[in-house]
Design an enzyme around this catalytic site. Structure first.
Site, mmCIF file in Angstrom:
data_model
loop_
_atom_site.group_PDB
_atom_site.id
_atom_site.type_symbol
_atom_site.label_atom_id
_atom_site.label_comp_id
_atom_site.label_asym_id
_atom_site.label_seq_id
_atom_site.Cartn_x
_atom_site.Cartn_y
_atom_site.Cartn_z
ATOM 1 N N GLY A 11 50.920 56.924 101.334
ATOM 2 C CA GLY A 11 51.935 57.425 100.409
ATOM 3 C C GLY A 11 53.307 57.402 101.062
ATOM 4 N N LEU A 13 55.334 59.809 101.950
ATOM 5 C CA LEU A 13 55.489 60.731 103.070
ATOM 6 C C LEU A 13 54.694 60.230 104.275
ATOM 7 C CD1 LEU A 13 56.579 63.264 104.364
ATOM 8 C CD2 LEU A 13 54.698 64.560 103.310
ATOM 9 N N ILE A 39 39.416 62.599 101.269
ATOM 10 C CA ILE A 39 39.270 64.043 101.512
ATOM 11 C C ILE A 39 38.310 64.706 100.533
ATOM 12 C CG2 ILE A 39 41.564 64.198 102.568
ATOM 13 C CD1 ILE A 39 42.475 65.670 99.991
ATOM 14 N N THR A 103 54.007 71.750 96.420
ATOM 15 C CA THR A 103 54.994 71.273 95.460
ATOM 16 C C THR A 103 55.772 72.391 94.776
ATOM 17 O OG1 THR A 103 55.218 70.045 93.366
ATOM 18 C CG2 THR A 103 53.178 71.239 93.708
ATOM 19 N N TYR A 127 48.761 69.398 87.107
ATOM 20 C CA TYR A 127 49.106 69.027 88.487
ATOM 21 C C TYR A 127 49.497 70.264 89.285
ATOM 22 C CZ TYR A 127 52.022 67.433 92.352
ATOM 23 O OH TYR A 127 52.584 67.261 93.598
#
Length: 257
Positions: A11, A13, A39, A103, A127
């Site tokens: 990703g 990041l 994961i 987030t 989300y």
């Protein structure tokens, strides 16, 4: 020499961490994309951490498609909640310090001022709910952890607001961008440096953090900044979109203090 595992390393990041990590030769990094270390596979995660004796795990693995999370909340919760629980349990078993990325969408956006770390979360989309569930697993399972909430992450990597605006601008498309949401754009490399410095500085100030680049603006304001910084402001038609609608509800104000 400290050993650091980075999950979800493909990703923006994760890729920013790969770039920034070159400046920290005193650390040894293992970058694992989700294809190599899923994961949601608890057994695989536990075995991998047990085998390699990591001092830290930076968990960048996440289901981040806000729109699709509304339609497939099971997948969002599988990755953002159950997957995080798997990582936290593996970290607890192997005495690994977890640095977990969360987030601004854990908040409902009704507050008029910036959200502080002790403000009560109240996510309004799937989300945000899944990310909050992940946070709660970390706090329940571990004593040594960092939860870093961030917002409006952007970089030169992959598909994000920054790259989309530049691509459309170069095609001379008319840009109609909402000014109904307020947040803090955050450059992924800045966050990456912050995360690594937690390790380098041997921080023991465990707990919840908010990290952004600090300047609040709307998506329209951010688009204008992107165009200006790239010398494109006078070459592209940029318009405010008053009636911004998406399938997922989004917080009107998600500024993190």
């Amino acid at each position: 020499m400290k050993r650091v595992l980075v999950t979800g390393s493909n990703g923006q990041l994760g890729k920013s961490l790969q770039e920034v990590s070159r400046n920290y030769p005193e650390l040894t990094f293992a970058f694992k994309p989700s294809e190599e270390l899923d994961i949601t596979d608890s057994e695989k995660v536990t075995m991998f951490l047990s085998k390699h004796s990591f001092d830290y795990c930076i968990n960048c693995a996440a289901y981040t498609n806000v729109e699709e999370a509304e339609k497939d909340n099971e997948r969002a919760f599988l990755v953002n909640a159950q997957g995080v629980q798997n990582v936290a349990l593996a970290c607890a078993k192997n005495k690994t310090v977890l640095i977990h990325i969360s987030t601004d969408y854990v908040f409902d956006g009704k507050k008029e001022t910036a959200y502080k770390i002790d403000d009560l979360p109240n996510p309004i989309n799937e989300y945000g709910k899944s990310k909050l569930a992940g946070e709660r697993y970390v706090r329940k399972i571990l004593k040594k952890f960092f939860i870093i909430r961030t917002s409006w992450l952007y970089s030169d990597y992959g598909t994000n607001f920054y790259t989309i605006i530049l691509e459309k601008a170069k095609r001379n498309e008319v840009l109609k961008i909402t000014d109904e949401q307020l947040g803090c754009p955050t450059k992924a490399s800045h966050l990456a440096n912050f995360l690594i410095n937690l390790i380098v500085n041997k921080s023991t100030d465990y707990g919840l953090y908010h990290f952004t680049d600090g300047e609040a603006m709307t998506w329209y304001g951010f688009a204008k900044r992107i165009l200006k910084d790239n010398g494109l402001l006078d070459q592209v038609s940029l318009e405010k979109a008053q009636n911004y609608r998406t399938f997922a509800r989004r917080p009107r104000n998600s500024v993190l203090g």
